[in-house]
Design an enzyme around this catalytic site. Structure first.
Site, PDB file in Angstrom:
ATOM      1  N   GLY A  65       0.813  -1.197   0.000  1.00  9.89           N
ATOM      2  CA  GLY A  65       0.000   0.000   0.000  1.00  9.89           C
ATOM      3  C   GLY A  65       0.853   1.257   0.000  1.00  9.89           C
ATOM      4  O   GLY A  65       1.760   1.415   0.818  1.00  9.89           O
ATOM      5  N   TYR A 199     -10.519   0.216   5.303  1.00 11.00           N
ATOM      6  CA  TYR A 199      -9.878   1.489   4.987  1.00 11.00           C
ATOM      7  C   TYR A 199     -10.880   2.426   4.296  1.00 11.00           C
ATOM      8  O   TYR A 199     -12.062   2.102   4.179  1.00 11.00           O
ATOM      9  CB  TYR A 199      -8.636   1.243   4.131  1.00 11.00           C
ATOM     10  CG  TYR A 199      -7.570   0.441   4.845  1.00 11.00           C
ATOM     11  CD1 TYR A 199      -7.073   0.850   6.086  1.00 11.00           C
ATOM     12  CD2 TYR A 199      -7.076  -0.749   4.299  1.00 11.00           C
ATOM     13  CE1 TYR A 199      -6.104   0.109   6.756  1.00 11.00           C
ATOM     14  CE2 TYR A 199      -6.100  -1.494   4.964  1.00 11.00           C
ATOM     15  CZ  TYR A 199      -5.619  -1.062   6.185  1.00 11.00           C
ATOM     16  OH  TYR A 199      -4.664  -1.798   6.852  1.00 11.00           O
TER      17      TYR A 199
END
Length: 387
Positions: A65, A199
């Site tokens: 990420g 998220y």
């Protein structure tokens, strides 16, 4: 018991074209946070790390990420607040350009996973510690659910702030687009969006964190509008040749038993707006790739995603390893029986196979898998080294 035929593995080594990008095979290195980017900039050891996986035969690498260019994007992820990679300033773009070159040198392709932690960002941490964390309704998620999160990191109150206003929503969308444009400038072969695991994009998709009643919330389709708008804007900014991948998950870090959908029709409601917006591949994140997604339907989550959207899909979750990501009490061991994986691929359930921890353990996993050679095991201490 499914008996693997010698020729079955070779099917995973046929090329695949996604828009204007051709992958040499269907084996993908799955995104896994590593945290070896001081001040957000990947150093030469990061380029060498990804380069080794390309040399080892992976057709596509999805990076760990990478924080989008937004002040509240990331905080402490347990790997050092200053070591999470960025894709904003010139130094970070140049660092990723070197990573891309290392992967391309060995014939592989690479795309960045753009990441915004949303409600999961720990307050007062990250590059901008005084900026409040954001989520669609100002909610972390329901408390008291099944989770592996350290109790000290779970807020006492599920409400962590105010609901995002229109200006804040526009700022987050623009941050994803800027980072996607930076990725193209660095030479990446496409874009991956992290829309799972609790998220920010997932915060909009999940009713546990999205309780809005405006155009950004309500029905499943309206809860998909925020990530769909990001996909539309990225597609407009990067053109038609580069693919867009979208990771989604039923489970959330806040609640392992959470669901976005309880049957294929409901999953279509979630994913179709994203498919229409320009997603090419759905990355169905599960702990075990070989489990049926819904009662009465033998298909995996990746298989159902492909069926209901008509788009390509990617399977992930325990490929080459015998434990789920959060089974910390179960030592991870190498798996040699790939019959179920190959059978599902042969049936057309998914188009790509993402390998996570097994490829951390052995950078040449793809080549060895093709040749039927034994692979090196994943070790827990690998989380602290970059080899």
């Amino acid at each position: 018991m499914i008996v693997e035929q010698q020729t079955d593995r070779e099917a995973l080594f046929q090329p695949l074209r996604i828009r204007g990008v051709e992958l040499r095979n269907r084996i993908v290195m799955s995104p896994m946070t590593r945290g070896f980017c001081p001040d957000g900039v990947p150093a030469p050891n990061v380029a060498a790390y990804y380069g080794r996986r390309s040399e080892g035969g992976a057709g596509l690498i999805v990076t760990e990420g990478i924080a989008v260019d937004h002040p509240a994007a990331v905080g402490d992820a347990g790997l050092g607040e200053d070591n999470i990679p960025l894709l904003g300033n010139a130094a970070s773009v140049d660092g990723w350009r070197k990573v891309v070159a290392a992967v391309h040198a060995h014939g592989g392709k690479i795309i960045p996973q753009l990441w915004h932690q949303g409600a999961m960002r720990k307050p007062n941490t990250g590059p901008h510690p005084h900026v409040p964390s954001v989520s669609p309704s100002g909610i972390w998620g329901p408390l008291g659910r099944m989770t592996s999160i350290d109790p000290k990191s779970i807020p006492a109150d599920p409400r962590i702030g105010e609901a995002m206003g229109e200006a804040e929503i526009e700022g987050a969308i623009s941050a994803f687009v800027r980072s996607a444009v930076n990725a193209v400038d660095a030479g990446f072969d496409g874009i991956a969006l992290h829309g799972g695991h609790g998220y920010l994009l997932d915060n909009f998709l999940w009713e546990g964190t999205n309780q809005r009643d405006d155009k950004w919330g309500g029905s499943r389709a309206r809860r998909s509008e925020f990530p769909a708008e990001i996909v539309r804007r990225i597609r407009a900014a990067i053109g038609e040749d580069l693919p867009i991948f979208f990771r989604f998950s039923q489970w959330k870090q806040q609640d392992f038993r959470a669901t976005l959908a309880d049957n294929p029709d409901e999953l279509r409601e979630v994913l179709q707006p994203l498919a229409d917006a320009g997603v090419d591949v759905f990355d169905a994140s599960v702990r075990y790739y070989n489990r049926a997604a819904f009662d009465g339907d033998s298909a995996s989550l990746a298989g159902v995603a492909k069926r209901v959207t008509g788009k390509m899909s990617m399977a992930v979750g325990g490929v080459g390893i015998n434990s789920g990501m959060y089974d910390r009490d179960k030592p991870a061991a190498v798996v040699s029986d790939f019959g179920p994986l190959l059978e599902r691929f042969k049936a057309g359930e998914f188009d790509l196979v993402a390998v996570g921890r097994a490829m951390i353990g052995d950078p040449h996993w793809a080549r060895k898998f093709r040749e039927g050679q034994p692979t090196e095991p994943y070790r827990m201490d690998a989380d602290n080294i970059l080899s």
